[in-house]
Design a protein around this motif. Structure first.
Motif, PDB file in Angstrom:
ATOM      1  N   CYS A  23       2.706  -2.135   2.111  1.00  0.00           N
ATOM      2  CA  CYS A  23       3.246  -0.858   1.645  1.00  0.00           C
ATOM      3  C   CYS A  23       2.726   0.284   2.523  1.00  0.00           C
ATOM      4  CB  CYS A  23       2.928  -0.644   0.173  1.00  0.00           C
ATOM      5  SG  CYS A  23       1.250  -0.071  -0.158  1.00  0.00           S
ATOM      6  N   ARG A  44       0.784   2.648   1.753  1.00  0.00           N
ATOM      7  CA  ARG A  44      -0.651   2.901   1.548  1.00  0.00           C
ATOM      8  C   ARG A  44      -1.532   1.850   2.216  1.00  0.00           C
ATOM      9  NH1 ARG A  44      -2.252   7.089  -2.205  1.00  0.00           N
ATOM     10  NH2 ARG A  44      -0.423   7.941  -3.242  1.00  0.00           N
ATOM     11  N   CYS A  45      -0.935   0.746   2.663  1.00  0.00           N
ATOM     12  CA  CYS A  45      -1.695  -0.182   3.509  1.00  0.00           C
ATOM     13  C   CYS A  45      -1.922   0.455   4.886  1.00  0.00           C
ATOM     14  CB  CYS A  45      -0.944  -1.494   3.695  1.00  0.00           C
ATOM     15  SG  CYS A  45      -0.854  -2.510   2.211  1.00  0.00           S
ATOM     16  N   CYS A  83      -5.880  -2.204  -0.824  1.00  0.00           N
ATOM     17  CA  CYS A  83      -4.836  -1.171  -0.901  1.00  0.00           C
ATOM     18  C   CYS A  83      -4.759  -0.621  -2.327  1.00  0.00           C
ATOM     19  CB  CYS A  83      -3.483  -1.760  -0.503  1.00  0.00           C
ATOM     20  SG  CYS A  83      -2.129  -0.585  -0.728  1.00  0.00           S
ATOM     21  N   CYS A 139      -0.837  -1.842  -3.485  1.00  0.00           N
ATOM     22  CA  CYS A 139      -0.388  -3.236  -3.552  1.00  0.00           C
ATOM     23  C   CYS A 139      -1.552  -4.232  -3.437  1.00  0.00           C
ATOM     24  CB  CYS A 139       0.684  -3.516  -2.507  1.00  0.00           C
ATOM     25  SG  CYS A 139       0.068  -3.628  -0.822  1.00  0.00           S
TER      26      CYS A 139
END
Ligand SMILES: [Zn+2]
Length: 249
Positions: A168, A170-171, A239, A242
């Protein structure tokens, strides 16, 4: 009508990746483009030209003269008009067979879930981190594929986020940098936005028709030396969205 449609999309029909079947999938697709600016302009033009049946445009801004070096959906005559109206007019003039839904609104945590409802794919064509994180978090939660891009100067990046298939957003960036309205006021060559908006539109068309594969990792372009490179992008175990122990963002 069939003949007219066949003529309009004739150059798709002899592509084995699209053909009549793919064209029907495009006609049935509902794609939301958030931002009708530098990236949104080419995205919207190419989705409309390709016959995407329902296109949503979300933008709360009005056209200003300083937009026109890159926001080719709008003209000098549109200065002061709402971008959603100016945009819808151009797209329907290009392709009257499609439906345009105007969302004259700024995306907020309160309205985003209702905005995204019913769309198959979302294109993020905004210019600030606050919107990007909001859009990517909600697309991930609602399991809607998201085509993300960012441009500045002569450079840009694009990544396709498919919930359940790819890492995602945010990764890549676990938390938003302080929102300095990241790209606002920074220089941008219109053609750079044109390249990335076109790549976003192509990712959408591929996703809908099933042609090829999504862009692997993050595609980065340096326009000053004309080079593209792929940067590996993997899921972070920590993360916040996720990962194994997601935080309640
Ligand atoms: Zn993640």
């Amino acid at each position: 009508m069939i003949n007219q449609m066949q003529e309009r999309y004739a150059r798709h029909f002899n592509l084995k990746e699209i053909g009549l079947e793919g064209q029907e999938k495009l006609r049935q697709a509902k794609v939301l483009v958030i931002g009708a600016g530098g990236l949104g302009s080419p995205v919207l033009y190419y989705l409309a030209a390709a016959g995407v049946g329902t296109i949503g445009i979300a933008d709360h801004d009005k056209v200003s003269i300083s937009n026109l070096n890159r926001q080719i959906l709008h003209t000098s005559a549109d200065i002061g008009r709402k971008k959603v109206e100016s945009g819808a007019e151009k797209l329907l003039s290009l392709n009257p067979e499609i439906s345009i839904i105007m969302h004259d609104m700024k995306v907020t945590p309160e309205n985003i879930a209702a905005l995204l409802a019913g769309y198959n794919i979302v294109v993020d064509a905004t210019d600030n981190f606050t919107s990007r994180f909001l859009i990517s978090d909600y697309c991930f939660r609602l399991e809607i594929p998201l085509i993300e891009a960012g441009v500045q100067g002569f450079e840009g990046i694009i990544l396709t986020i498919i919930p359940g298939e790819t890492p995602c957003y945010r990764c890549l960036y676990p938390n938003p940098p302080e929102d300095r309205k990241a790209f606002e006021g920074l220089g941008i060559v219109g053609a750079t936005a044109g390249i990335f908006g076109s790549l976003q539109a192509l990712e959408v068309i591929k996703r809908i028709t099933g042609a090829g594969k999504t862009i692997a990792g993050i595609l980065v372009f340096d326009g000053l030396d004309g080079s593209f490179r792929n940067v590996k992008w993997s899921q972070r175990k920590d993360c916040p969205l996720c990962g194994q122990n997601p935080t309640n963002l």
